[in-house]
Design a protein around this motif. Structure first.
Motif, PDB file in Angstrom:
ATOM      1  N   ARG A 292       0.851  -1.204   0.000  1.00  0.00           N
ATOM      2  CA  ARG A 292       0.000   0.000   0.000  1.00  0.00           C
ATOM      3  C   ARG A 292       0.880   1.246   0.000  1.00  0.00           C
ATOM      4  O   ARG A 292       2.044   1.195   0.398  1.00  0.00           O
ATOM      5  CB  ARG A 292      -0.927   0.018   1.227  1.00  0.00           C
ATOM      6  CG  ARG A 292      -1.854  -1.186   1.337  1.00  0.00           C
ATOM      7  CD  ARG A 292      -2.602  -1.178   2.664  1.00  0.00           C
ATOM      8  NE  ARG A 292      -3.382  -2.407   2.825  1.00  0.00           N
ATOM      9  CZ  ARG A 292      -2.872  -3.530   3.348  1.00  0.00           C
ATOM     10  NH1 ARG A 292      -1.609  -3.601   3.751  1.00  0.00           N
ATOM     11  NH2 ARG A 292      -3.663  -4.611   3.472  1.00  0.00           N
ATOM     12  N   THR A 293       0.283   2.356  -0.361  1.00  0.00           N
ATOM     13  CA  THR A 293       0.939   3.671  -0.282  1.00  0.00           C
ATOM     14  C   THR A 293      -0.100   4.690   0.186  1.00  0.00           C
ATOM     15  O   THR A 293      -1.282   4.597  -0.185  1.00  0.00           O
ATOM     16  CB  THR A 293       1.544   4.088  -1.629  1.00  0.00           C
ATOM     17  OG1 THR A 293       2.200   5.350  -1.464  1.00  0.00           O
ATOM     18  CG2 THR A 293       0.502   4.198  -2.723  1.00  0.00           C
ATOM     19  N   PHE A 294       0.326   5.614   0.967  1.00  0.00           N
ATOM     20  CA  PHE A 294      -0.584   6.609   1.564  1.00  0.00           C
ATOM     21  C   PHE A 294      -0.114   8.017   1.178  1.00  0.00           C
ATOM     22  O   PHE A 294       1.067   8.367   1.365  1.00  0.00           O
ATOM     23  CB  PHE A 294      -0.599   6.458   3.087  1.00  0.00           C
ATOM     24  CG  PHE A 294      -1.123   5.125   3.542  1.00  0.00           C
ATOM     25  CD1 PHE A 294      -2.470   4.938   3.800  1.00  0.00           C
ATOM     26  CD2 PHE A 294      -0.252   4.046   3.696  1.00  0.00           C
ATOM     27  CE1 PHE A 294      -2.952   3.707   4.217  1.00  0.00           C
ATOM     28  CE2 PHE A 294      -0.728   2.817   4.113  1.00  0.00           C
ATOM     29  CZ  PHE A 294      -2.075   2.647   4.369  1.00  0.00           C
ATOM     30  N   GLU A 295      -1.042   8.791   0.651  1.00  0.00           N
ATOM     31  CA  GLU A 295      -0.731  10.132   0.145  1.00  0.00           C
ATOM     32  C   GLU A 295      -1.640  11.155   0.820  1.00  0.00           C
ATOM     33  O   GLU A 295      -2.863  10.996   0.821  1.00  0.00           O
ATOM     34  CB  GLU A 295      -0.926  10.165  -1.368  1.00  0.00           C
ATOM     35  CG  GLU A 295      -0.616  11.514  -1.994  1.00  0.00           C
ATOM     36  CD  GLU A 295      -0.757  11.485  -3.501  1.00  0.00           C
ATOM     37  OE1 GLU A 295      -1.393  12.408  -4.064  1.00  0.00           O
ATOM     38  OE2 GLU A 295      -0.248  10.527  -4.131  1.00  0.00           O
ATOM     39  N   ARG A 296      -1.010  12.192   1.348  1.00  0.00           N
ATOM     40  CA  ARG A 296      -1.795  13.238   2.027  1.00  0.00           C
ATOM     41  C   ARG A 296      -2.149  14.346   1.046  1.00  0.00           C
ATOM     42  O   ARG A 296      -1.294  14.809   0.268  1.00  0.00           O
ATOM     43  CB  ARG A 296      -1.004  13.825   3.207  1.00  0.00           C
ATOM     44  CG  ARG A 296      -1.760  14.931   3.950  1.00  0.00           C
ATOM     45  CD  ARG A 296      -1.127  15.215   5.299  1.00  0.00           C
ATOM     46  NE  ARG A 296       0.153  15.890   5.188  1.00  0.00           N
ATOM     47  CZ  ARG A 296       0.294  17.205   5.190  1.00  0.00           C
ATOM     48  NH1 ARG A 296      -0.773  18.000   5.245  1.00  0.00           N
ATOM     49  NH2 ARG A 296       1.497  17.735   5.108  1.00  0.00           N
ATOM     50  N   VAL A 297      -3.423  14.773   1.113  1.00  0.00           N
ATOM     51  CA  VAL A 297      -3.928  15.887   0.313  1.00  0.00           C
ATOM     52  C   VAL A 297      -4.517  16.919   1.271  1.00  0.00           C
ATOM     53  O   VAL A 297      -4.729  16.636   2.457  1.00  0.00           O
ATOM     54  CB  VAL A 297      -4.973  15.405  -0.706  1.00  0.00           C
ATOM     55  CG1 VAL A 297      -4.356  14.435  -1.706  1.00  0.00           C
ATOM     56  CG2 VAL A 297      -6.180  14.791  -0.007  1.00  0.00           C
ATOM     57  N   GLU A 298      -4.800  18.081   0.741  1.00  0.00           N
ATOM     58  CA  GLU A 298      -5.388  19.120   1.593  1.00  0.00           C
ATOM     59  C   GLU A 298      -6.767  19.552   1.128  1.00  0.00           C
ATOM     60  O   GLU A 298      -7.413  20.364   1.819  1.00  0.00           O
ATOM     61  CB  GLU A 298      -4.458  20.341   1.660  1.00  0.00           C
ATOM     62  CG  GLU A 298      -4.264  21.042   0.330  1.00  0.00           C
ATOM     63  CD  GLU A 298      -3.362  22.261   0.433  1.00  0.00           C
ATOM     64  OE1 GLU A 298      -3.227  22.975  -0.581  1.00  0.00           O
ATOM     65  OE2 GLU A 298      -2.796  22.509   1.505  1.00  0.00           O
ATOM     66  N   SER A 299      -7.238  19.029   0.013  1.00  0.00           N
ATOM     67  CA  SER A 299      -8.568  19.390  -0.494  1.00  0.00           C
ATOM     68  C   SER A 299      -9.106  18.237  -1.349  1.00  0.00           C
ATOM     69  O   SER A 299      -8.434  17.214  -1.536  1.00  0.00           O
ATOM     70  CB  SER A 299      -8.494  20.683  -1.326  1.00  0.00           C
ATOM     71  OG  SER A 299      -7.627  20.513  -2.445  1.00  0.00           O
ATOM     72  N   GLY A 300     -10.300  18.427  -1.896  1.00  0.00           N
ATOM     73  CA  GLY A 300     -10.915  17.382  -2.723  1.00  0.00           C
ATOM     74  C   GLY A 300     -11.606  16.323  -1.872  1.00  0.00           C
ATOM     75  O   GLY A 300     -11.958  16.563  -0.713  1.00  0.00           O
TER      76      GLY A 300
END
Length: 415
Positions: A292-300
């Motif tokens: 798995r891979t985890f990606e942080r976003v700030e919107s959407g």
């Protein structure tokens, strides 16, 4: 021309053979008891006798000889010799013409000014500057005191005042146990520095700041600290998304998430976001072997929102999914919503099974609640001395049913 050379000396020097009528003088014609020029000087320059007889070499001298007691100032015959317009004993600026208006001298000592001077006025102290200066009048009677006597009086008063002030300062330094050496050393240092350095700092010499000696804490140091937060706190219920994005490893199943922090907690949201990203993408976590891979976003629209909230707000959101977090003050995955709730009290203060290992406890807390979100349920350890599974409720306990387990923060602790 056969006349003996004039012998030097003060005009009032008494000596035998002079022109003052002293005993032993050389007799001469027309000078009473003393005749002839004094010390061989020409007759026309010989001092006159008290009676003023006719000089052997010329008419009678117009300057009658007068004896004067010592200390009475200059002799009147010397004053008369220079005429009525000149007072050779008066103090005047060099090159000054009698009677002319005196311009103000900005460099003159203020103590030389007197009422007769009129200060620094352009008319010599008299309105309009038309009248003659008092200094230009011929001397009469006793010689006037030299100008500046009042000024010297003022100077003496000022000097006495300065001496008094210095005495008070020195007395204060002695009372304080200081002899002024620090000030002298500082003055000498300032003078030495001023000879080579500019008055103000420049780019070549950086100005030390108050925080220069205090280095900022590293990530590890911040994660090893506890922070104050109440176990029953109910904050605003409003959330702020932590700005910024963070890419994952790029391998395996991708999950996107956003970090929300409740307003009013007083905790470092940036530290919390950094800890989540580093923990989830560690090979000992759910990203093990690129699964798995985890990606942080700030919107959407992310897959889930990892939320740091007060105990009261955590309880409200967990209750929406039928979970009670008020007992033991724990966190939850509110599966009926987008939010994975991290109890801020536990994040700030830790839990008893971990003791002082607050960093490891925070890693376990993130891995445990996100593990619920991606499909894992609670499990426990089976043997004494084993590491507790990350999905065990380690906030509540490590040991259970007589089995002693060890705290563990990772899904794959062996990597």
């Amino acid at each position: 021309h056969g006349v003996p050379r004039v012998r030097g000396g003060h005009p009032e020097q008494r000596e035998p053979g002079g022109g003052w009528g002293e005993p032993g003088g050389r007799p001469g014609d027309g000078y009473g008891s003393v005749t002839g020029p004094r010390n061989g000087a020409p007759a026309s320059f010989a001092p006159p006798s008290p009676s003023g007889p006719v000089s052997p070499s010329g008419p009678a001298s117009p300057f009658p000889r007068q004896r004067q007691a010592p200390g009475e100032g200059p002799r009147q015959d010397y004053l008369d010799a220079f005429g009525a317009d000149g007072d050779v004993f008066a103090v005047r600026p060099r090159g000054r013409t009698p009677g002319a208006a005196r311009p103000a001298d900005p460099y003159a000592s203020v103590t030389d000014w007197s009422a007769a001077d009129g200060g620094a006025s352009g008319g010599g102290g008299i309105p309009g500057g038309a009248e003659a200066d008092a200094d230009d009048e011929p001397p009469t009677g006793e010689p006037a005191p030299v100008k500046g006597a009042r000024g010297r009086t003022f100077t003496g008063i000022a000097a006495a005042a300065v001496t008094t002030v210095l005495a008070v300062v020195v007395a204060g330094q002695v009372a304080d146990g200081s002899d002024g050496s620090d000030m002298r050393a500082q003055s000498a240092t300032d003078q030495a520095r001023g000879a080579h350095d500019p008055a103000s700092r420049d780019d070549e010499r950086p100005t030390p700041s108050a925080s220069a000696s205090a280095k900022p804490l590293t990530y590890e140091q911040k994660m090893g600290k506890t922070y104050p937060l109440g176990a029953t706190l109910k904050a605003s219920g409003k959330f702020d998304a932590v700005p910024g994005i963070a890419k994952g490893t790029g391998k395996g199943q991708k999950y996107t998430y956003r970090i929300d922090v409740e307003q009013g907690l007083g905790l470092d949201g940036g530290l919390f976001a950094e800890a989540v990203q580093k923990t989830l993408n560690d090979d000992r976590s759910w990203a093990h072997n690129g699964a798995r891979t985890f990606e942080r976003v700030e919107s959407g629209q992310p897959d889930f929102v990892i939320t740091l909230a007060s105990p009261g707000t955590t309880a409200e959101w967990c209750a929406k999914s039928g979970l009670d977090t008020t007992e033991d003050n724990v966190s939850c995955d509110s599966a009926a919503t987008q939010r994975v709730m991290i109890n801020a009290y536990r994040w700030a203060q830790g839990a008893a099974p971990y003791g002082d290992a607050i960093h490891a406890y925070r890693q376990m807390l993130i891995n445990h609640e996100v593990g619920h979100r991606i499909g894992y349920n609670h499990v426990t350890c089976d043997k004494d001395g084993e590491l507790a599974p990350v999905m065990q409720q380690q906030t509540k306990f490590v040991d259970h049913d007589g089995i002693d387990c060890r705290p563990n923060a990772w899904a794959y602790p062996n990597g």
